[in-house]
Design an enzyme around this catalytic site. Structure first.
Site, PDB file in Angstrom:
ATOM      1  N   ARG A 117     -56.111  12.600 -55.849  1.00 31.48           N
ATOM      2  CA  ARG A 117     -57.193  13.327 -56.548  1.00 31.48           C
ATOM      3  C   ARG A 117     -56.624  14.138 -57.724  1.00 31.48           C
ATOM      4  O   ARG A 117     -55.400  14.192 -57.934  1.00 31.48           O
ATOM      5  CB  ARG A 117     -57.933  14.256 -55.587  1.00 31.48           C
ATOM      6  CG  ARG A 117     -57.082  15.414 -55.116  1.00 31.48           C
ATOM      7  CD  ARG A 117     -57.914  16.389 -54.298  1.00 31.48           C
ATOM      8  NE  ARG A 117     -57.320  17.716 -54.330  1.00 31.48           N
ATOM      9  CZ  ARG A 117     -57.558  18.658 -53.455  1.00 31.48           C
ATOM     10  NH1 ARG A 117     -58.400  18.456 -52.459  1.00 31.48           N
ATOM     11  NH2 ARG A 117     -56.985  19.845 -53.567  1.00 31.48           N
ATOM     12  N   GLY A 118     -57.529  14.755 -58.465  1.00 35.93           N
ATOM     13  CA  GLY A 118     -57.142  15.671 -59.543  1.00 35.93           C
ATOM     14  C   GLY A 118     -56.206  15.032 -60.558  1.00 35.93           C
ATOM     15  O   GLY A 118     -56.361  13.871 -60.969  1.00 35.93           O
ATOM     16  N   ASP A 165     -46.669  13.238 -45.680  1.00 28.70           N
ATOM     17  CA  ASP A 165     -46.442  14.618 -46.104  1.00 28.70           C
ATOM     18  C   ASP A 165     -45.042  14.656 -46.729  1.00 28.70           C
ATOM     19  O   ASP A 165     -44.059  14.362 -46.029  1.00 28.70           O
ATOM     20  CB  ASP A 165     -46.527  15.532 -44.870  1.00 28.70           C
ATOM     21  CG  ASP A 165     -46.343  16.999 -45.225  1.00 28.70           C
ATOM     22  OD1 ASP A 165     -45.770  17.288 -46.306  1.00 28.70           O
ATOM     23  OD2 ASP A 165     -46.749  17.852 -44.426  1.00 28.70           O
ATOM     24  N   ALA A 173     -47.468  16.235 -56.633  1.00 28.82           N
ATOM     25  CA  ALA A 173     -48.073  16.998 -55.519  1.00 28.82           C
ATOM     26  C   ALA A 173     -47.658  18.458 -55.628  1.00 28.82           C
ATOM     27  O   ALA A 173     -46.498  18.769 -55.905  1.00 28.82           O
ATOM     28  CB  ALA A 173     -47.617  16.420 -54.184  1.00 28.82           C
ATOM     29  N   TYR A 186     -45.272  30.466 -56.727  1.00 33.49           N
ATOM     30  CA  TYR A 186     -45.652  29.252 -57.474  1.00 33.49           C
ATOM     31  C   TYR A 186     -44.807  29.109 -58.743  1.00 33.49           C
ATOM     32  O   TYR A 186     -44.252  28.047 -59.025  1.00 33.49           O
ATOM     33  CB  TYR A 186     -47.139  29.358 -57.822  1.00 33.49           C
ATOM     34  CG  TYR A 186     -47.721  28.179 -58.557  1.00 33.49           C
ATOM     35  CD1 TYR A 186     -47.993  26.985 -57.880  1.00 33.49           C
ATOM     36  CD2 TYR A 186     -48.030  28.258 -59.914  1.00 33.49           C
ATOM     37  CE1 TYR A 186     -48.542  25.900 -58.550  1.00 33.49           C
ATOM     38  CE2 TYR A 186     -48.577  27.182 -60.588  1.00 33.49           C
ATOM     39  CZ  TYR A 186     -48.841  26.003 -59.898  1.00 33.49           C
ATOM     40  OH  TYR A 186     -49.391  24.935 -60.567  1.00 33.49           O
TER      41      TYR A 186
HETATM   42  P1  NAD Z   1     -55.006  19.172 -56.402  1.00 33.82           P
HETATM   43  O1  NAD Z   1     -54.923  20.159 -55.304  1.00 33.82           O
HETATM   44  O2  NAD Z   1     -56.345  18.669 -56.818  1.00 33.82           O
HETATM   45  O3  NAD Z   1     -54.090  17.895 -56.044  1.00 33.82           O
HETATM   46  C1  NAD Z   1     -52.839  18.026 -55.451  1.00 33.82           C
HETATM   47  C2  NAD Z   1     -52.631  16.834 -54.526  1.00 33.82           C
HETATM   48  O4  NAD Z   1     -51.355  16.992 -53.896  1.00 33.82           O
HETATM   49  C3  NAD Z   1     -53.695  16.778 -53.421  1.00 33.82           C
HETATM   50  O5  NAD Z   1     -54.269  15.498 -53.353  1.00 33.82           O
HETATM   51  C4  NAD Z   1     -52.900  17.131 -52.176  1.00 33.82           C
HETATM   52  O6  NAD Z   1     -53.377  16.475 -51.004  1.00 33.82           O
HETATM   53  C5  NAD Z   1     -51.504  16.635 -52.541  1.00 33.82           C
HETATM   54  N1  NAD Z   1     -50.506  17.295 -51.706  1.00 33.82           N
HETATM   55  C6  NAD Z   1     -50.380  18.630 -51.468  1.00 33.82           C
HETATM   56  N2  NAD Z   1     -49.401  18.840 -50.584  1.00 33.82           N
HETATM   57  C7  NAD Z   1     -48.871  17.635 -50.260  1.00 33.82           C
HETATM   58  C8  NAD Z   1     -47.846  17.204 -49.398  1.00 33.82           C
HETATM   59  N3  NAD Z   1     -47.145  18.075 -48.665  1.00 33.82           N
HETATM   60  N4  NAD Z   1     -47.578  15.876 -49.308  1.00 33.82           N
HETATM   61  C9  NAD Z   1     -48.271  14.990 -50.028  1.00 33.82           C
HETATM   62  N5  NAD Z   1     -49.283  15.330 -50.868  1.00 33.82           N
HETATM   63  C10 NAD Z   1     -49.572  16.641 -50.976  1.00 33.82           C
HETATM   64  O7  NAD Z   1     -54.222  19.808 -57.622  1.00 33.82           O
HETATM   65  P2  NAD Z   1     -54.243  19.456 -59.186  1.00 33.82           P
HETATM   66  O8  NAD Z   1     -54.992  20.522 -59.872  1.00 33.82           O
HETATM   67  O9  NAD Z   1     -54.590  18.033 -59.425  1.00 33.82           O
HETATM   68  O10 NAD Z   1     -52.694  19.698 -59.517  1.00 33.82           O
HETATM   69  C11 NAD Z   1     -51.735  18.658 -59.546  1.00 33.82           C
HETATM   70  C12 NAD Z   1     -50.404  19.275 -59.972  1.00 33.82           C
HETATM   71  O11 NAD Z   1     -50.558  19.919 -61.225  1.00 33.82           O
HETATM   72  C13 NAD Z   1     -49.891  20.333 -59.003  1.00 33.82           C
HETATM   73  O12 NAD Z   1     -48.495  20.233 -58.888  1.00 33.82           O
HETATM   74  C14 NAD Z   1     -50.282  21.635 -59.680  1.00 33.82           C
HETATM   75  O13 NAD Z   1     -49.441  22.692 -59.321  1.00 33.82           O
HETATM   76  C15 NAD Z   1     -50.109  21.249 -61.144  1.00 33.82           C
HETATM   77  N6  NAD Z   1     -50.861  22.085 -62.083  1.00 33.82           N
HETATM   78  C16 NAD Z   1     -52.224  22.117 -62.081  1.00 33.82           C
HETATM   79  C17 NAD Z   1     -52.896  22.920 -63.008  1.00 33.82           C
HETATM   80  C18 NAD Z   1     -54.410  22.993 -63.087  1.00 33.82           C
HETATM   81  O14 NAD Z   1     -54.939  23.697 -63.953  1.00 33.82           O
HETATM   82  N7  NAD Z   1     -55.141  22.296 -62.246  1.00 33.82           N
HETATM   83  C19 NAD Z   1     -52.170  23.688 -63.920  1.00 33.82           C
HETATM   84  C20 NAD Z   1     -50.785  23.633 -63.881  1.00 33.82           C
HETATM   85  C21 NAD Z   1     -50.135  22.813 -62.971  1.00 33.82           C
END
Ligand code: NAD
Length: 419
Positions: free
Chosen positions: A214-215, A244, A269, A331
């Site tokens: 996702r995302g 995981d 992730a 973080y």
């Molecule tokens: P999200 O929570 O929608 O997606 C993260 C995914 O990682 C999820 O599907 C989750 O199930 C998976 N995940 C978490 N822990 C896990 C594990 N132990 N093993 C396997 N999978 C695991 O987050 P997002 O917003 O899509 O963010 C993706 C990345 O981008 C992350 O690393 C986040 O820190 C980074 N990020 C996001 C933003 C933002 O504005 N959304 C900004 C800066 C950085």
């Protein structure tokens, strides 16, 4: 889909009122296309101009140069059929992109060439336009590009600086293509270093994207697939590999899964577990660190031996790693640690490692923020809006296909924080 405020500011009545009281007016950013989408003006004369002209020719870009600009010779040598631009031409002669080779500037007195090139042209940039300055490490260019980005960003125009190592001129293509097209919609104010690493197209390669269900991770997987890669999405559920990444057996499971080879490894992730440090017990700190940093380190160690020649590692870091953020000591530490991971790896066989650092991206994570914090986060950048997961994904795909190495590229619309 634009956020509600942006939608309002694009409606006639509300936008007129908004302008009168000085509210930010986010423009709709062009996205998706691999074409420049308009005329490119090439200027400046240094060692990179000819390579830039070759890229424009290969892209089939509608190009122009000023009549008296020595760059016309570089363009001719590259076989680029460039129209003639007369700076006195009526203001309705517009450009989609301005590319300036500043490597011909040999001393501080020569910096006036920036003013000479951009003064008659910057006002001619179309919305979602592009400015790319090509440099040779000169720091003065950073001050220029970052300030110009802040001036033109509200029109959806991005401004980036690319330092090209001596002898690496021919490696400019993937980076210049990316920066000139709508694929770099949310990348602005960045300084990118192009070295001797070669382009390696993504098509036909095998990629692993963690957190790919996702995302941002799903968007990265989609874009790599669009580019012709075979993508394995790893996630806790709803994925090709349900695992995981913190599990003790994860490195071994993945090394076995990719025993026949892997080309692109994307550490995406990640989790947040926000709290000020005074309220941060060790288990909260450490459980985040396991997912965001320790697991990527272990997986990298396990997968490096199966990573094929010209393999690519891309880590998804965060702007918080660079700017810092109250409530995110855990973080930001983990995400800055990913930058250490990328820069500290000792790599051979043409393998590269880079990081992207997203700013405010419209995802489930940011949708869950309190309204006020969300709205401020969204507007505090030169483009006056949040980015989309696809903006991060396009940046990852560029890094996965180019020879760029050990760069940290923010995908933040030139956030005003930590710039
Ligand atoms: P999200 O929570 O929608 O997606 C993260 C995914 O990682 C999820 O599907 C989750 O199930 C998976 N995940 C978490 N822990 C896990 C594990 N132990 N093993 C396997 N999978 C695991 O987050 P997002 O917003 O899509 O963010 C993706 C990345 O981008 C992350 O690393 C986040 O820190 C980074 N990020 C996001 C933003 C933002 O504005 N959304 C900004 C800066 C950085």
């Amino acid at each position: 889909m634009a956020d509600l405020y942006s939608q309002l500011m694009r409606m006639p009545v509300t936008s007129t009122v908004g302008k009168k009281i000085g509210l930010p007016q986010p423009v709709e950013l062009a996205r998706g296309s691999s074409e420049v989408g308009g005329r490119v003006l090439l200027g400046g004369a240094g060692r990179v101009a000819e390579a830039a002209a070759r890229v424009l020719k290969a892209m089939g870009a509608d190009s122009a140069t000023a009549l008296d600009d020595p760059v016309r010779e570089s363009a001719a040598r590259a076989g680029l059929d460039a129209a003639v631009f007369n700076p006195e031409a009526p203001a309705d002669q517009k450009f989609r992109a301005l590319v300036f080779d500043a490597t011909g500037i040999v001393d501080s007195a020569g910096l006036v060439e920036l003013q000479r090139f951009f003064y008659p042209t910057v006002g001619r940039l179309q919305r979602s336009g592009r400015v790319v300055v090509l440099g040779d490490g000169r720091r003065a260019l950073e001050g220029f590009t970052r300030s110009l980005g802040k001036e033109v960003g509200p029109r959806g125009v991005t401004v980036n600086l690319v330092h090209v190592d001596e002898g690496a001129e021919d490696q400019l293509a993937p980076t210049l293509r990316f920066l000139l097209t709508p694929r770099s919609a949310y990348v602005s104010g960045q300084v990118i270093q192009v070295g001797s690493g070669s382009e390696r197209p993504v098509a036909g390669r095998t990629a692993l994207v963690t957190g790919g269900s996702r995302g941002i991770g799903a968007a990265i997987a989609d874009v790599l697939e669009r580019e012709g890669a075979t993508v394995v999405r790893l996630d806790l559920k709803d994925a090709d590999v349900e695992l995981d990444i913190t599990a003790p057996e994860a490195p071994e499971v993945l090394a076995e899964r990719f025993a026949d080879g892997l080309d692109i490894l994307v550490h995406n992730a990640g989790v947040t577990k926000d709290r000020t440090l005074a309220k941060m017990p060790e288990d909260r700190w450490q459980s985040l660190m396991e997912v965001n940093l320790l697991a990527p380190e272990r997986l990298t160690d396990a997968l490096l031996p199966v990573l094929r020649d010209d393999g690519r590692i891309v880590c998804v870091s965060s702007m918080a790693a660079i700017a810092g953020n109250a409530g995110q000591t855990n973080y930001a530490t983990s995400k800055a640690g990913l930058i250490d991971l990328v820069t500290g790896l000792s790599l051979e066989r043409g393998i590269t490692a880079n990081a992207v650092a997203p700013g405010f991206i419209e995802t489930a994570m940011t949708a869950a923020m309190p309204v006020g914090v969300r709205e401020v986060g969204r507007r505090l950048n030169s483009l006056r809006q949040g980015g989309l997961p696809v903006d991060v994904a396009e940046t990852v795909a560029w890094l996965a296909g180019s020879g760029v190495d050990r760069n940290v590229v923010r995908v933040c619309g030139q956030s005003l924080l930590g710039a």
